[in-house]
Design an enzyme around this catalytic site. Structure first.
Site, short mmCIF file in Angstrom:
data_model
loop_
_atom_site.label_atom_id
_atom_site.label_comp_id
_atom_site.label_asym_id
_atom_site.label_seq_id
_atom_site.Cartn_x
_atom_site.Cartn_y
_atom_site.Cartn_z
N ARG A 117 12.08 -1.24 10.41
CA ARG A 117 11.05 -0.84 11.38
C ARG A 117 11.03 -1.79 12.57
NH1 ARG A 117 5.71 0.28 7.79
NH2 ARG A 117 4.78 -0.89 9.50
N LYS A 129 0.84 -1.21 0.00
CA LYS A 129 0.00 0.00 0.00
C LYS A 129 0.88 1.27 0.00
CE LYS A 129 -1.92 -1.12 3.91
NZ LYS A 129 -1.13 -2.34 4.24
N ARG A 131 11.96 -5.53 4.25
CA ARG A 131 11.74 -4.09 4.02
C ARG A 131 12.82 -3.26 4.73
NH1 ARG A 131 6.06 -1.81 5.12
NH2 ARG A 131 6.29 -3.07 6.98
N ARG A 144 0.51 -8.75 13.53
CA ARG A 144 -0.12 -7.73 12.68
C ARG A 144 -1.09 -8.39 11.68
NH1 ARG A 144 5.00 -4.88 10.46
NH2 ARG A 144 3.55 -3.86 9.04
N ARG A 195 -9.15 1.37 9.67
CA ARG A 195 -8.76 -0.02 9.89
C ARG A 195 -9.74 -0.78 10.77
NH1 ARG A 195 -2.83 0.66 9.00
NH2 ARG A 195 -1.78 -1.22 9.57
P1 AP5 Z 1 4.96 -1.59 1.66
O1 AP5 Z 1 4.58 -0.76 0.48
O2 AP5 Z 1 5.79 -0.95 2.71
O3 AP5 Z 1 3.66 -2.32 2.26
P2 AP5 Z 1 2.44 -1.74 3.10
O4 AP5 Z 1 1.21 -2.40 2.59
O5 AP5 Z 1 2.46 -0.25 3.13
O6 AP5 Z 1 2.82 -2.39 4.48
P3 AP5 Z 1 2.89 -1.82 5.95
O7 AP5 Z 1 3.59 -2.90 6.73
O8 AP5 Z 1 3.49 -0.44 6.01
O9 AP5 Z 1 1.41 -1.76 6.30
P4 AP5 Z 1 0.79 -1.83 7.65
O10 AP5 Z 1 -0.58 -1.58 7.24
O11 AP5 Z 1 0.99 -3.02 8.50
O12 AP5 Z 1 1.64 -0.75 8.48
P5 AP5 Z 1 1.33 0.75 8.87
O13 AP5 Z 1 2.59 1.51 8.76
O14 AP5 Z 1 0.12 1.27 8.18
O15 AP5 Z 1 5.71 -2.90 1.10
C1 AP5 Z 1 6.21 -3.88 1.99
C2 AP5 Z 1 7.57 -4.39 1.44
O16 AP5 Z 1 7.36 -5.08 0.20
C3 AP5 Z 1 8.59 -3.28 1.13
O17 AP5 Z 1 9.87 -3.76 1.40
C4 AP5 Z 1 8.41 -3.02 -0.38
O18 AP5 Z 1 9.61 -2.56 -0.97
C5 AP5 Z 1 8.03 -4.42 -0.88
N1 AP5 Z 1 7.08 -4.40 -1.98
C6 AP5 Z 1 6.04 -3.54 -2.16
N2 AP5 Z 1 5.34 -3.88 -3.25
C7 AP5 Z 1 5.95 -5.00 -3.75
C8 AP5 Z 1 5.68 -5.86 -4.86
N3 AP5 Z 1 4.62 -5.63 -5.66
N4 AP5 Z 1 6.50 -6.94 -5.07
C9 AP5 Z 1 7.54 -7.19 -4.25
N5 AP5 Z 1 7.85 -6.41 -3.18
C10 AP5 Z 1 7.06 -5.33 -2.93
O19 AP5 Z 1 0.91 0.57 10.42
C11 AP5 Z 1 1.87 0.27 11.42
C12 AP5 Z 1 1.18 0.23 12.77
O20 AP5 Z 1 0.61 1.52 13.09
C13 AP5 Z 1 0.01 -0.76 12.91
O21 AP5 Z 1 0.44 -2.08 13.21
C14 AP5 Z 1 -0.78 -0.12 14.07
O22 AP5 Z 1 -0.17 -0.39 15.32
C15 AP5 Z 1 -0.63 1.37 13.78
N6 AP5 Z 1 -1.73 1.91 12.94
C16 AP5 Z 1 -1.61 2.41 11.68
N7 AP5 Z 1 -2.80 2.79 11.21
C17 AP5 Z 1 -3.70 2.52 12.17
C18 AP5 Z 1 -5.11 2.66 12.25
N8 AP5 Z 1 -5.84 3.17 11.25
N9 AP5 Z 1 -5.73 2.25 13.40
C19 AP5 Z 1 -5.02 1.76 14.43
N10 AP5 Z 1 -3.67 1.58 14.42
C20 AP5 Z 1 -3.02 1.96 13.28
#
Ligand code: AP5
Length: 219
Positions: free
Chosen positions: A160, A13, A127, A171, A88
């Site tokens: 991270r 994403k 990552r 997660r 979420r």
């Molecule tokens: P990447 O693009 O970083 O993936 P992503 O979907 O953004 O994954 P995240 O882990 O950031 O999502 P998340 O939803 O768990 O974390 P968030 O930061 O929102 O890609 C991942 C990897 O794959 C990278 O290395 C990239 O290079 C590679 N890649 C990408 N596309 C690829 C492809 N097509 N092929 C191969 N490789 C690829 O949340 C973190 C924490 O914050 C949560 O756990 C929670 O505690 C809190 N939080 C955030 N939002 C909320 C909310 N709304 N409510 C409550 N808590 C929240």
């Protein structure tokens, strides 16, 4: 074009939000990036969020909803925005509906990044992110030109705290239990578009581009 990106951790994403932001000139708001920024500066929000983020649990709805609605109000929201990682939970989705109705706008489409759990762990443990500009890489799939150095700004890349394998498993469980029900919520509203997130990043970008072009053309 006001877009929500939905999907499990590691589905890409954030990677696609950055590409779409550059390509379409839309502001991308990542709830995870905002929370990590707050944790880094030690704000009240950051102190409340830190234990949830590091264990892979969701931050309480009221904390993240206030932050994200304020973020949306601060963007040129009539032109458009991309929300990555928010909402979420169902209460967050309902709060978003009410919050943007107050601003006189609505959601154009929800992109559901669909991907099997078994492929996710390898993506996440590989990552690496730039601590300065936020660019995201992967040691296996999207490596930087020089190991551990950001292509964009030359700063060191970091891992991270929540990208450890045991936290990733938590997660994923959290996603399936608390966030996956939003697929039905947005499908029932006729807003859901599924993206095959298991493809290579350029192929995913092409799918997203086609979908946005067809939305723009009013199809
Ligand atoms: P990447 O693009 O970083 O993936 P992503 O979907 O953004 O994954 P995240 O882990 O950031 O999502 P998340 O939803 O768990 O974390 P968030 O930061 O929102 O890609 C991942 C990897 O794959 C990278 O290395 C990239 O290079 C590679 N890649 C990408 N596309 C690829 C492809 N097509 N092929 C191969 N490789 C690829 O949340 C973190 C924490 O914050 C949560 O756990 C929670 O505690 C809190 N939080 C955030 N939002 C909320 C909310 N709304 N409510 C409550 N808590 C929240």
């Amino acid at each position: 074009m006001r877009l929500l990106l939905l999907g499990p951790p590691g589905a890409g994403k954030g990677t696609q939000a950055k590409r779409m932001s550059r390509r379409y000139g839309l502001t991308a708001l990542s709830s995870g990036d905002i929370l990590r920024g707050q944790i880094q500066i030690g704000s009240a929000v950051g102190k409340r969020a830190a234990p949830f983020v590091s264990s892979g649990a969701l931050v309480p709805d009221d904390v993240i909803t206030d932050v994200m609605l304020a973020g949306i109000a601060g963007t040129p929201y009539r032109t458009g925005f991309i929300l990555d990682g928010f909402p979420r939970t169902l209460p967050q989705a309902q709060a978003l509906d009410e919050g943007i109705e107050d601003l006189g706008v609505d959601i154009t489409a929800v992109l559901n990044f669909d991907m099997d759990d078994r492929d996710i762990v390898s993506r996440i443990v590989g990552r690496r992110s730039c601590g300065k500009c936020g660019a995201v890489y992967n040691v296996d799939f999207l490596p930087p030109k020089t190991a551990d150095v950001c292509d964009v700004c030359g700063s060191p890349l970091v891992q991270r705290v929540d990208d450890r394998e045991d936290v990733v498993v938590n997660r994923l469980k959290t996603y399936r239990a608390q966030t996956a029900p939003l697929v039905k919520y947005y499908s029932d509203k006729g807003l859901l578009h599924t993206i095959d997130a298991s493809a290579a990043a350029d192929a995913v970008e092409a799918q997203v581009g086609l979908m946005i072009d067809s939305l723009s053309a009013g199809k």
